[in-house]
Design an enzyme around this catalytic site. Structure first.
Site, PDB file in Angstrom:
ATOM      1  N   CYS A 109      31.807 -12.005  19.545  1.00 38.31           N
ATOM      2  CA  CYS A 109      32.712 -12.850  20.373  1.00 38.31           C
ATOM      3  C   CYS A 109      33.002 -14.258  19.912  1.00 38.31           C
ATOM      4  CB  CYS A 109      33.133 -12.444  21.675  1.00 38.31           C
ATOM      5  SG  CYS A 109      32.039 -13.347  22.769  1.00 38.31           S
TER       6      CYS A 109
ATOM      7  N   HIS B 273      40.048 -10.867  19.550  1.00 36.16           N
ATOM      8  CA  HIS B 273      38.818 -11.187  19.768  1.00 36.16           C
ATOM      9  C   HIS B 273      37.997  -9.932  18.974  1.00 36.16           C
ATOM     10  CE1 HIS B 273      38.771  -8.287  23.516  1.00 36.16           C
ATOM     11  NE2 HIS B 273      39.563  -7.914  22.490  1.00 36.16           N
TER      12      HIS B 273
ATOM     13  N   HIS C 239      32.466 -13.840  27.508  1.00 37.19           N
ATOM     14  CA  HIS C 239      33.145 -13.407  26.408  1.00 37.19           C
ATOM     15  C   HIS C 239      34.316 -14.393  26.276  1.00 37.19           C
ATOM     16  CE1 HIS C 239      35.052 -10.436  23.786  1.00 37.19           C
ATOM     17  NE2 HIS C 239      36.101 -10.554  24.416  1.00 37.19           N
TER      18      HIS C 239
END
Length: 203
Positions: free
Chosen positions: A118, A179, A167
């Site tokens: 990420c 993402h 994240h």
């Protein structure tokens, strides 16, 4: 007499502080014990998962990987954001770079150019816009101006999820994030409502 009273008051204060410190140490010890127990449970589940995975044949493992890849790809294909206009300046350039990597596999601790995790995707995307941001999501959270209201987000802003900020993605407009989600998935669009949003960061 005044001096003795001051000493006695100080002794009472010290005793109170000592009692409070003892209580905090007990709480800390209990928390550490609970975290250790939870860690053992997680490790046990991981061991069970690995054991189960090891019982699969090579063909079954391949079929499982293909099924996950197909599911992730279908999730990307279902998203219709219309004609997305990237944000201006560096954020727009970073978002455009990330869009070019849609479909690229997730790989932990990778930051491109063909596989990403990420924060690897976000740091790589901003690097294409000639902007250097930290590699880890927790550090990226302090790389710019924080934006707590989703209504004020602009395309290309960093968006962070979960309480520990582990994240991060790029805001894609219409309540969506671009993402690299997790192992077995690919770089894709996803609704931000699927994860606990914390705040955005404008670089």
């Amino acid at each position: 007499a005044d001096s003795l009273k001051k000493i006695q008051d100080k002794q009472r204060q010290l005793a109170q502080q000592r009692a409070e410190a003892t209580g905090k140490l007990k709480d800390l010890s209990a928390t550490r014990t609970e975290l250790g127990r939870q860690k053992q449970q997680v490790q046990g589940k991981l061991a069970e998962a690995r054991q189960l995975l090891n019982t699969l044949t090579a063909q079954e493992k391949q079929q499982l990987a293909q099924a996950e890849q197909t599911r992730a790809t279908r999730g990307t294909e279902r998203v219709d954001l219309g004609n997305i206009t990237p944000g201006s300046g560096h954020a727009g350039a970073a978002f455009a770079a990330a869009q070019s990597k849609i479909g690229s596999p997730y790989q932990y601790a990778h930051n491109g150019p063909s596989t990403f995790d990420c924060s690897g995707l976000t740091s790589w995307a901003y690097a294409q816009a000639n902007i250097t941001i930290p590699r880890q999501s927790e550090a990226q959270a302090n790389a710019g101006q924080r934006i707590y209201s989703q209504s004020q987000l602009q395309i290309g802003d960093l968006v962070f999820f979960y309480g520990d900020l582990h994240h991060v993605g790029l805001y894609a407009g219409k309540g969506m994030v671009l993402h690299a989600p997790h192992t077995g998935a690919v770089v894709r669009y996803e609704s931000m409502s699927n994860m606990p949003y914390q705040f955005g960061v404008r670089i």
